[in-house]
Each structure stands twice: as structure tokens, then as C-alpha cells.
Design a protein around this motif. Structure first.
Motif, PDB file in Angstrom:
ATOM      1  N   SER A   1       2.769   0.659   6.600  1.00  0.00           N
ATOM      2  CA  SER A   1       1.846   0.948   7.844  1.00  0.00           C
ATOM      3  C   SER A   1       0.814   0.063   8.234  1.00  0.00           C
ATOM      4  CB  SER A   1       1.479   2.461   7.948  1.00  0.00           C
ATOM      5  OG  SER A   1       0.458   2.402   6.644  1.00  0.00           O
TER       6      SER A   1
ATOM      7  N   ILE B   1      -0.321  -3.987   9.617  1.00  0.00           N
ATOM      8  CA  ILE B   1      -0.315  -4.781  10.796  1.00  0.00           C
ATOM      9  C   ILE B   1       1.404  -5.056  11.257  1.00  0.00           C
ATOM     10  CG2 ILE B   1      -0.847  -6.790  12.023  1.00  0.00           C
ATOM     11  CD1 ILE B   1      -3.763  -6.628  10.769  1.00  0.00           C
ATOM     12  N   SER B   2       1.916  -5.700  10.156  1.00  0.00           N
ATOM     13  CA  SER B   2       3.266  -5.730  10.374  1.00  0.00           C
ATOM     14  C   SER B   2       4.110  -4.615  10.787  1.00  0.00           C
ATOM     15  CB  SER B   2       4.059  -6.393   9.211  1.00  0.00           C
ATOM     16  OG  SER B   2       3.370  -7.531   8.638  1.00  0.00           O
TER      17      SER B   2
ATOM     18  N   MET C   1       3.056   4.463   1.671  1.00  0.00           N
ATOM     19  CA  MET C   1       2.510   5.040   0.698  1.00  0.00           C
ATOM     20  C   MET C   1       1.143   5.478   0.839  1.00  0.00           C
ATOM     21  SD  MET C   1       2.601   2.213  -2.336  1.00  0.00           S
ATOM     22  CE  MET C   1       1.714   0.647  -2.138  1.00  0.00           C
ATOM     23  N   ASP C   2       0.452   4.745   1.961  1.00  0.00           N
ATOM     24  CA  ASP C   2      -1.003   5.163   2.161  1.00  0.00           C
ATOM     25  C   ASP C   2      -1.254   6.122   3.284  1.00  0.00           C
ATOM     26  OD1 ASP C   2      -0.884   3.362   4.601  1.00  0.00           O
ATOM     27  OD2 ASP C   2      -1.044   1.807   3.517  1.00  0.00           O
TER      28      ASP C   2
ATOM     29  N   LYS D   1      -6.851  -5.307   8.911  1.00  0.00           N
ATOM     30  CA  LYS D   1      -7.187  -5.612   7.665  1.00  0.00           C
ATOM     31  C   LYS D   1      -8.117  -6.856   7.320  1.00  0.00           C
ATOM     32  CE  LYS D   1      -4.185  -5.482   4.331  1.00  0.00           C
ATOM     33  NZ  LYS D   1      -3.218  -5.719   3.199  1.00  0.00           N
TER      34      LYS D   1
ATOM     35  N   VAL E   1       8.251   4.953  -1.169  1.00  0.00           N
ATOM     36  CA  VAL E   1       9.748   4.491  -1.275  1.00  0.00           C
ATOM     37  C   VAL E   1       9.939   4.182  -2.523  1.00  0.00           C
ATOM     38  CG1 VAL E   1      11.579   3.550  -0.399  1.00  0.00           C
ATOM     39  CG2 VAL E   1       9.954   4.238   1.226  1.00  0.00           C
TER      40      VAL E   1
ATOM     41  N   GLY F   1       3.865  -5.826   2.669  1.00  0.00           N
ATOM     42  CA  GLY F   1       2.550  -6.573   2.347  1.00  0.00           C
ATOM     43  C   GLY F   1       2.676  -7.305   1.170  1.00  0.00           C
TER      44      GLY F   1
ATOM     45  N   ASP G   1       3.416 -10.021   5.013  1.00  0.00           N
ATOM     46  CA  ASP G   1       2.871 -10.723   3.871  1.00  0.00           C
ATOM     47  C   ASP G   1       4.089 -10.702   2.598  1.00  0.00           C
ATOM     48  OD1 ASP G   1       0.603 -11.061   4.930  1.00  0.00           O
ATOM     49  OD2 ASP G   1      -0.831 -10.098   3.590  1.00  0.00           O
TER      50      ASP G   1
ATOM     51  N   PRO H   1       0.747 -15.754   4.885  1.00  0.00           N
ATOM     52  CA  PRO H   1       0.235 -14.239   5.215  1.00  0.00           C
ATOM     53  C   PRO H   1      -1.075 -14.079   5.898  1.00  0.00           C
ATOM     54  CG  PRO H   1      -0.729 -15.479   3.010  1.00  0.00           C
ATOM     55  CD  PRO H   1       0.215 -16.513   3.863  1.00  0.00           C
TER      56      PRO H   1
ATOM     57  N   ILE I   1      -2.261 -13.061  10.305  1.00  0.00           N
ATOM     58  CA  ILE I   1      -2.072 -12.576  11.504  1.00  0.00           C
ATOM     59  C   ILE I   1      -0.909 -12.892  12.230  1.00  0.00           C
ATOM     60  CG2 ILE I   1      -2.824 -11.035  13.536  1.00  0.00           C
ATOM     61  CD1 ILE I   1      -3.460  -9.852  10.667  1.00  0.00           C
TER      62      ILE I   1
ATOM     63  N   LYS J   1     -13.874 -16.502   8.321  1.00  0.00           N
ATOM     64  CA  LYS J   1     -14.791 -15.768   8.909  1.00  0.00           C
ATOM     65  C   LYS J   1     -15.834 -15.882   7.819  1.00  0.00           C
ATOM     66  CE  LYS J   1     -12.257 -11.686   8.684  1.00  0.00           C
ATOM     67  NZ  LYS J   1     -11.028 -12.266   8.126  1.00  0.00           N
TER      68      LYS J   1
HETATM   69  C1  LIG Z   1      -9.870  -9.342   3.354  1.00  0.00           C
HETATM   70  C2  LIG Z   1      -8.694  -9.832   3.862  1.00  0.00           C
HETATM   71  C3  LIG Z   1      -9.217 -10.517   5.252  1.00  0.00           C
HETATM   72  C4  LIG Z   1      -8.211 -11.184   5.774  1.00  0.00           C
HETATM   73  N1  LIG Z   1      -8.411 -11.985   6.906  1.00  0.00           N
HETATM   74  C5  LIG Z   1      -7.665 -12.410   7.779  1.00  0.00           C
HETATM   75  C6  LIG Z   1      -8.069 -13.232   8.974  1.00  0.00           C
HETATM   76  O1  LIG Z   1      -9.041 -13.379   9.266  1.00  0.00           O
HETATM   77  N2  LIG Z   1      -6.802 -13.950   9.641  1.00  0.00           N
HETATM   78  C7  LIG Z   1      -5.712 -13.724   9.491  1.00  0.00           C
HETATM   79  O2  LIG Z   1      -4.910 -14.186  10.201  1.00  0.00           O
HETATM   80  N3  LIG Z   1      -5.261 -13.186   8.267  1.00  0.00           N
HETATM   81  C8  LIG Z   1      -6.134 -12.344   7.159  1.00  0.00           C
HETATM   82  N4  LIG Z   1      -5.816 -11.699   6.413  1.00  0.00           N
HETATM   83  C9  LIG Z   1      -4.262 -11.546   6.239  1.00  0.00           C
HETATM   84  C10 LIG Z   1      -3.587 -10.424   6.737  1.00  0.00           C
HETATM   85  O3  LIG Z   1      -4.849  -9.541   7.012  1.00  0.00           O
HETATM   86  C11 LIG Z   1      -2.555  -9.945   6.332  1.00  0.00           C
HETATM   87  O4  LIG Z   1      -1.582 -11.203   6.557  1.00  0.00           O
HETATM   88  C12 LIG Z   1      -1.843  -8.987   7.211  1.00  0.00           C
HETATM   89  O5  LIG Z   1      -2.919  -7.654   7.295  1.00  0.00           O
HETATM   90  C13 LIG Z   1      -0.656  -8.219   6.146  1.00  0.00           C
HETATM   91  O6  LIG Z   1      -0.046  -7.083   6.877  1.00  0.00           O
HETATM   92  P1  LIG Z   1       1.270  -6.455   6.351  1.00  0.00           P
HETATM   93  O7  LIG Z   1       1.382  -5.315   7.261  1.00  0.00           O
HETATM   94  O8  LIG Z   1       2.270  -7.505   6.081  1.00  0.00           O
HETATM   95  O9  LIG Z   1       0.722  -6.032   4.826  1.00  0.00           O
HETATM   96  P2  LIG Z   1      -0.044  -4.637   4.725  1.00  0.00           P
HETATM   97  O10 LIG Z   1      -1.046  -4.501   5.450  1.00  0.00           O
HETATM   98  O11 LIG Z   1      -0.568  -5.074   2.982  1.00  0.00           O
HETATM   99  O12 LIG Z   1       0.748  -3.524   4.509  1.00  0.00           O
HETATM  100  C14 LIG Z   1       1.738  -3.017   3.612  1.00  0.00           C
HETATM  101  C15 LIG Z   1       2.129  -1.523   3.731  1.00  0.00           C
HETATM  102  O13 LIG Z   1       3.198  -1.310   2.971  1.00  0.00           O
HETATM  103  C16 LIG Z   1       3.152   0.194   2.177  1.00  0.00           C
HETATM  104  N5  LIG Z   1       3.811   0.077   1.155  1.00  0.00           N
HETATM  105  C17 LIG Z   1       4.061  -1.132   0.182  1.00  0.00           C
HETATM  106  N6  LIG Z   1       5.129  -0.582  -0.656  1.00  0.00           N
HETATM  107  C18 LIG Z   1       5.394   0.713  -0.370  1.00  0.00           C
HETATM  108  C19 LIG Z   1       6.409   1.622  -0.928  1.00  0.00           C
HETATM  109  N7  LIG Z   1       6.895   1.303  -1.881  1.00  0.00           N
HETATM  110  N8  LIG Z   1       6.533   2.654  -0.220  1.00  0.00           N
HETATM  111  C20 LIG Z   1       5.897   3.214   0.930  1.00  0.00           C
HETATM  112  N9  LIG Z   1       4.889   2.073   1.624  1.00  0.00           N
HETATM  113  C21 LIG Z   1       4.722   0.939   0.947  1.00  0.00           C
HETATM  114  C22 LIG Z   1       1.633   0.015   2.095  1.00  0.00           C
HETATM  115  O14 LIG Z   1       1.058   1.188   1.841  1.00  0.00           O
HETATM  116  C23 LIG Z   1       1.106  -0.849   3.469  1.00  0.00           C
HETATM  117  O15 LIG Z   1       0.726   0.351   4.371  1.00  0.00           O
HETATM  118  C24 LIG Z   1      -6.710 -10.962   5.550  1.00  0.00           C
HETATM  119  C25 LIG Z   1      -6.308 -10.430   4.246  1.00  0.00           C
HETATM  120  C26 LIG Z   1      -7.252  -9.499   3.741  1.00  0.00           C
HETATM  121  C27 LIG Z   1      -6.893  -8.959   2.433  1.00  0.00           C
END
Ligand SMILES: Cc1cc2nc3c(=O)[nH]c(=O)nc-3n(C[C@H](O)[C@H](O)[C@H](O)COP(=O)(O)OP(=O)(O)OC[C@H]3O[C@@H](n4cnc5c(N)ncnc54)[C@H](O)[C@@H]3O)c2cc1C
Length: 380
Positions: free
Chosen positions: A9, A11-12, A34-35, A42, A80, A107, A275, A285, A287, A318
């Protein structure tokens, strides 16, 4: 009708769901996370103090609101456990959910250092809202913060904390901050601007042990008799793609879950983005790749198989003390950096066979980002 199931849940997950709903209102969507499944940005975790935000008001929409907006079923706080790609099901603790198509938006997870000492478990990492709430609770009323890792996230947190009157020391094995992303001149510029704010750097060393010492933590650095004191230690040494569920399901993984340009994994009807995904050989990794992936995948999920394209996508770091824009070259072989440094900052351009393939801009020279981006090649 079997739903499209999205695991995650972040950004992806929410981006692909949103893009999908723009073109398909009917197909059932089931988001399992899971959250808390609350929607937040993020990237704002590392400048939340400057924006007067905490873990609660970083939430842009709670999961119930997201379910309504997306006409989706959302199962929050639900892990999951396994994927069965033959039966096309995902296994929860006490339920089996069939899918028509499955999207992995899992992620990445923080890399943990192996550190000795009776307080090693006190090290925090911030990669989601729950971590951030814990971190804010830990720093409340405290002063001395040590950050492990002078990379992008470490430097962003350092800048945010020092502006809010914390004493910040950044420790890491690198020669200068963001060594893996920036040429030396740019990294040194960032370092000196952060030092001007009062941040201390202890570079070319690592933390070997953390022990309790009266009311603080005591950090033993490699090859140093000197002990560093901290109230809170934050680890920001990097993230690695979450590939466990996929590899257990015999889906091909490498650095990330391997997907082609249509974001399809090695298993039929299973896709990945964000990610956790290694798209056409690249784990990016950030946005912008997620946004591009989400648009393409939404088309594919609705039956119009579409390849993602990755244009040049500079990342803005940032660190207000020293703004930085980075467009990393896809590979750094057979090329060289040309550095131009003046009072306004550093402009570093990477050329391969006389073609610009990457750049780094610091300080006021970030204003050249748009014009340089136009000259960069797309990844694919
Ligand atoms: C502090 C910080 C600052 C950042 N700043 C920038 C920026 O300025 N610019 C930029 O481009 N990028 C930035 N990034 C990177 C960007 O935020 C990430 O690339 C993006 O948020 C990843 O999103 P995601 O949905 O792929 O992963 P996540 O947001 O990690 O989501 C993963 C999801 O999967 C769920 N999950 C995992 N395993 C399971 C399971 N087995 N069962 C159920 N649910 C599960 C988790 O609960 C979560 O909801 C930053 C990252 C961080 C940590």
C-alpha cells in the motif's frame, strides 16, 4: 470475477490502482498490506520536521478513504505469507485469495548492519510511518543523534534534524557524503554546507559496537579509542528490494524481482513495480520510475499490454543546506566526469563518447537541471 490483487500500500500500489481506475471502473481490486494501508508520501519522512509534520499528520488519506476513492477492497494489517502461481492464489494467515492478476508492490527493506554491544538493538531505521512514529518518540526531549550512513537518506535526515536544533553526527566508511552517487567535488560541497550548519562527519570509519552508558548510548568506532555518545542512533545505510515472497514462489529474482518492460515477472499474470522490482535490469528506487511504471502497468492490467519507458529522471536531494540534483549515468564505464566548480556550486557532467549521459548539480546550479535533462538519453 476474480480480483486483481495488489500486495502493498505504498506509492507503487496506490499509483497503479489509481491509474487502473482511470481506465477501468469495474474490475474488482483487492489491496492487501501488512501495514495500516494509510496513504502517505514516503519522501516526506526525511524532511517532516522542517514541514512541521509527524507520523500522524503525514497521512494524506486513511485506508478506508483510499478504499472508497479507488473502489477497492483494502485488507490492512494483513501479511501475505505465500503466493501460489499455479493455483493463482495468495495465502494469508487463515484465508486463500484467488487472483486474476497479481501485482507485487512490496517495496524494500532497510539493510541491517551487524554491530556488537548490548545496545546494538537500539539502532532505529526509518522506512515507513510506523518506523517514523517510533523515531519521533525516541528523539523527543533528546539532543544527540548519530546517523549511520552518509548517503541520500542519511544526509536528508541530518539536514532536517540539525535545523531542528539536534546535534547530529554522521558516520560511515565513505570518503565523502553520497560517494556512490556524486563525484567528489559535489560530495565535498554538500559536506561543507552541512558542516556549516553544525553537522559533524566521521568518515572512513564504521561503528563496531554500541553499548549502554549511563543515560546515553556509547558508540565504539573502528580503529578509534574515541567513543561517540548518542541518545538515538539512526541507521540509513541503504535498502534492499523485498524479494522473499517472490523467490519462495519460484519467481526469478536478482537484486530485485526480475520483470521485463511490461513489468511481468517470470510467472504468468504476476507483475511487480517500485522498490521491489528490477525493471529491464535496473532497480531505481525513486518516485519517477514508479509513476512511469504505474501508468504502463495499468494499461497492461486492463488488457492493453504496454511497455514502460524510463526517460532521464533526475532525483532532487532534499538537503536545503545544499540543494542537489542527480541524474546518474546508467553505467559509469567508458566515460568521465567533467567538473565545473564556482561560487554558486558544482556542475558535473558525465560524458560517454562525447554524449552527456549523466549530471550532478549542487547549490544554485540546480537551476540548470531542466536544460541538461533535455540532453540526456532515456534509459529505455
Ligand atoms: C526517507 C526516504 C526519503 C525518500 N525520498 C525520496 C525523494 O525525495 N525522491 C524520490 O524519488 N524517492 C525518495 N525515496 C524513495 C521512495 O520513497 C520510494 O522509492 C517509494 O516510496 C517506494 O514505494 P513502494 O510502494 O515501492 O514501496 P513501500 O512504500 O516500501 O511499500 C511497500 C508495501 O508493501 C507492503 N508489504 C511488503 N511485504 C508484504 C507482505 N508480505 N504482505 C503484505 N504487505 C507487504 C508494505 O507493508 C508496504 O505497504 C525516499 C525513501 C525514503 C525511505
Amino acid at each position: 470475477m476474480k480480483p486483481i490483487v495488489i500486495i502493498g500500500s505504498g506509492i507503487s500500489a496506490y499509483s497503479v490502482a489509481r491509474e487502473f481506475r482511470k481506465i477501468n471502473e469495474k474490475t474488482p481490486l483487492h489491496i492487501i498490506s501488512m501495514d495500516s494501508a494509510d496513504n502517505y508520501s514516503k519522501p516526506m519522512l526525511s524532511n517532516a520536521l522542517a514541514n512541521s509534520k509527524n507520523a500522524t499528520n503525514l497521512v494524506m488519506a486513511e485506508s478506508a478513504k483510499m478504499a472508497e476513492q479507488l473502489s477497492a477492497k483494502i485488507s490492512a494489517n494483513t501479511l501475505v505469507h505465500a503466493i501460489d502461481t499455479e493455483k493463482q492464489t495468495v495465502n494469508l494467515a487463515s484465508e486463500v485469495i484467488p487472483y486474476s492478476k497479481l501485482v507485487l508492490a512490496l517495496g524494500a527493506k532497510p539493510i541491517r548492519l551487524s554491530i556488537n554491544g548490548d545496545a546494538a538493538e537500539q539502532v532505529l531505521a526509518v522506512n515507513n510511518l510506523t518506523d517514523y512514529a517510533k523515531f519521533r518518540k525516541a528523539i523527543k526531549g533528546k539532543k544527540d543523534i548519530v546517523i549511520l550512513g552518509p548517503g541520500l537518506i542519511g544526509c536528508e535526515f541530518a539536514n532536517d534534524l540539525v535545523q531542528n536544533k539536534f546535534n547530529v553526527t554522521v558516520v560511515g566508511p565513505d570518503k565523502y557524503p553520497l560517494e556512490r552517487m556524486l563525484p567528489q567535488a559535489a560530495g565535498r560541497h554538500l559536506q561543507s554546507e552541512l558542516e556549516n550548519l553544525g553537522i559533524k562527519f566521521k568518515l572512513e570509519t564504521t561503528v563496531e559496537a554500541i553499548n549502554f552508558s549511563e543515560s546515553q548510548l556509547q558508540l565504539q568506532l573502528a580503529d578509534e579509542v574515541f567513543l561517540l555518545k548518542a541518545d538515538v542512533v539512526l541507521s540509513a545505510i541503504g535498502l534492499k528490494s523485498e524479494v522473499f515472497l517472490a523467490s519462495e514462489a519460484n519467481i526469478i529474482v536478482n537484486k530485485g524481482i526480475v520483470v521485463d518492460k511490461t513489468l511481468q515477472t517470470s510467472a504468468e499474470n504476476v507483475y511487480a513495480l517500485g522498490d521491489c522490482a528490477e525493471v529491464n535490469g535496473l532497480v531505481l528506487p525513486y518516485i519517477m520510475p514508479i509513476m512511469n511504471s504505474a501508468r504502463a502497468l495499468a494499461q497492461t492490467l486492463s488488457g492493453n499490454i504496454t511497455e514502460v519507458s524510463y526517460p532521464a529522471m533526475p532525483v532532487v536531494i532534499k538537503t536545503p543546506a545544499c540543494p542537489i540534483a542527480v541524474a546518474s549515468p546508467a553505467n559509469e564505464s567508458d566515460g568521465e566526469w567533467q567538473i565545473d566548480e564556482n561560487d554558486e556550486g558544482v556542475k558535473a557532467c558525465f560524458y560517454q563518447s562525447e554524449n552527456l549521459t549523466g549530471f550532478v548539480l549542487t547549490g544554485e546550479r540546480v537551476s540548470e537541471k531542466q536544460s541538461l535533462t533535455k540532453d540526456l538519453p532515456a534509459y529505455f
